[in-house]
Motif scaffolding. Structure first.
Motif, PDB file in Angstrom:
ATOM      1  N   PHE A   9       0.868  -1.188   0.000  1.00  0.00           N
ATOM      2  CA  PHE A   9       0.000   0.000   0.000  1.00  0.00           C
ATOM      3  C   PHE A   9       0.891   1.221   0.000  1.00  0.00           C
ATOM      4  O   PHE A   9       1.956   1.214   0.629  1.00  0.00           O
ATOM      5  CB  PHE A   9      -0.894  -0.007   1.247  1.00  0.00           C
ATOM      6  N   ASP A  10       0.476   2.268  -0.710  1.00  0.00           N
ATOM      7  CA  ASP A  10       1.252   3.511  -0.668  1.00  0.00           C
ATOM      8  C   ASP A  10       0.346   4.692  -1.012  1.00  0.00           C
ATOM      9  O   ASP A  10      -0.702   4.531  -1.655  1.00  0.00           O
ATOM     10  CB  ASP A  10       2.422   3.456  -1.660  1.00  0.00           C
ATOM     11  N   VAL A  11       0.773   5.860  -0.565  1.00  0.00           N
ATOM     12  CA  VAL A  11       0.069   7.122  -0.827  1.00  0.00           C
ATOM     13  C   VAL A  11       1.103   8.192  -1.145  1.00  0.00           C
ATOM     14  O   VAL A  11       2.152   8.242  -0.485  1.00  0.00           O
ATOM     15  CB  VAL A  11      -0.729   7.580   0.422  1.00  0.00           C
ATOM     16  N   HIS A  12       0.836   9.026  -2.151  1.00  0.00           N
ATOM     17  CA  HIS A  12       1.635  10.237  -2.365  1.00  0.00           C
ATOM     18  C   HIS A  12       0.705  11.403  -2.654  1.00  0.00           C
ATOM     19  O   HIS A  12      -0.378  11.231  -3.217  1.00  0.00           O
ATOM     20  CB  HIS A  12       2.646  10.061  -3.503  1.00  0.00           C
ATOM     21  N   ARG A  13       1.181  12.593  -2.287  1.00  0.00           N
ATOM     22  CA  ARG A  13       0.420  13.829  -2.398  1.00  0.00           C
ATOM     23  C   ARG A  13       0.659  14.476  -3.772  1.00  0.00           C
ATOM     24  O   ARG A  13       1.798  14.483  -4.258  1.00  0.00           O
ATOM     25  CB  ARG A  13       0.922  14.762  -1.287  1.00  0.00           C
ATOM     26  N   LEU A  43       4.283   1.715  -8.316  1.00  0.00           N
ATOM     27  CA  LEU A  43       5.492   0.892  -8.210  1.00  0.00           C
ATOM     28  C   LEU A  43       5.872   0.669  -6.754  1.00  0.00           C
ATOM     29  O   LEU A  43       6.316  -0.421  -6.384  1.00  0.00           O
ATOM     30  CB  LEU A  43       6.672   1.525  -8.957  1.00  0.00           C
ATOM     31  N   HIS A  44       5.683   1.678  -5.910  1.00  0.00           N
ATOM     32  CA  HIS A  44       6.037   1.524  -4.495  1.00  0.00           C
ATOM     33  C   HIS A  44       5.157   0.460  -3.828  1.00  0.00           C
ATOM     34  O   HIS A  44       5.652  -0.351  -3.035  1.00  0.00           O
ATOM     35  CB  HIS A  44       5.921   2.855  -3.758  1.00  0.00           C
ATOM     36  N   ALA A  45       3.869   0.456  -4.155  1.00  0.00           N
ATOM     37  CA  ALA A  45       2.975  -0.557  -3.572  1.00  0.00           C
ATOM     38  C   ALA A  45       3.353  -1.958  -4.070  1.00  0.00           C
ATOM     39  O   ALA A  45       3.350  -2.922  -3.295  1.00  0.00           O
ATOM     40  CB  ALA A  45       1.526  -0.237  -3.923  1.00  0.00           C
TER      41      ALA A  45
END
Ligand code: MG
Length: 159
Positions: A9-13, A43-45
């Motif tokens: 799981f990942d989040v970016h602003r 890609l990070h997730a």
């Protein structure tokens, strides 16, 4: 046969003045994502799902924000390093399924390109990769267009 599954799981602003990368593909959009690297949230997730399945750590541990080597780096390079660690640990990818959560941009027009990119990075056929775009019905930070979230699952088998 030995199998392992992992989730990521990942989040970016969103911010002005940066390109938007999703799954290793540059997506035409008026804003990009903020991060130490290129902030490719998908890609990070997927990296975290793959590393988690292999039991070889996580993205923050392998590629820390505090390390200047990773400043501005394309996440495809981080991905390749994560795949190397996974192979060294004796695993190969079977398939990957992922969800991108945002109101904009619409993912469907870019899905084929994202799937092809991810399949190449993972070393699997394109039909072993699926990517869905979902909105959050205007609710929460994704609904307000403040950022993008991504979830992924990766299945590994013993080489
Ligand atoms: Mg990230």
């Amino acid at each position: 046969m030995s199998f392992r599954i992992g989730i990521g799981f990942d989040v970016h602003r969103f911010v002005e003045g940066r390109p938007l990368y999703l799954g290793g593909v540059e997506i035409p959009h008026e804003r990009g994502l903020l991060g130490h690297s290129d902030a490719d949230v998908l890609l990070h997730a997927v990296i975290d799902a793959a590393l988690g399945a292999a039991g070889v750590g996580d993205i923050g541990e392998l590629f820390p924000d505090s390390d200047p080597r990773y400043k501005g780096v394309r996440s495809t390079l981080l991905f390749d390093e994560a795949m190397r660690r996974l192979r060294d640990a004796g695993w190969r990818v079977v398939n990957c399924d992922a969800v991108i959560v945002c109101e904009e941009p619409k993912i469907l027009p870019h899905r084929a390109a994202i799937r092809a990119s991810l399949a190449g990075l993972l070393g699997v056929p394109e039909d072993a990769v699926m990517v869905k775009g979902k909105t959050s019905e205007k609710l929460g930070f994704t609904g307000r267009g403040e950022g993008v979230a991504a979830q992924a699952a990766v299945l590994l088998e013993r080489r």
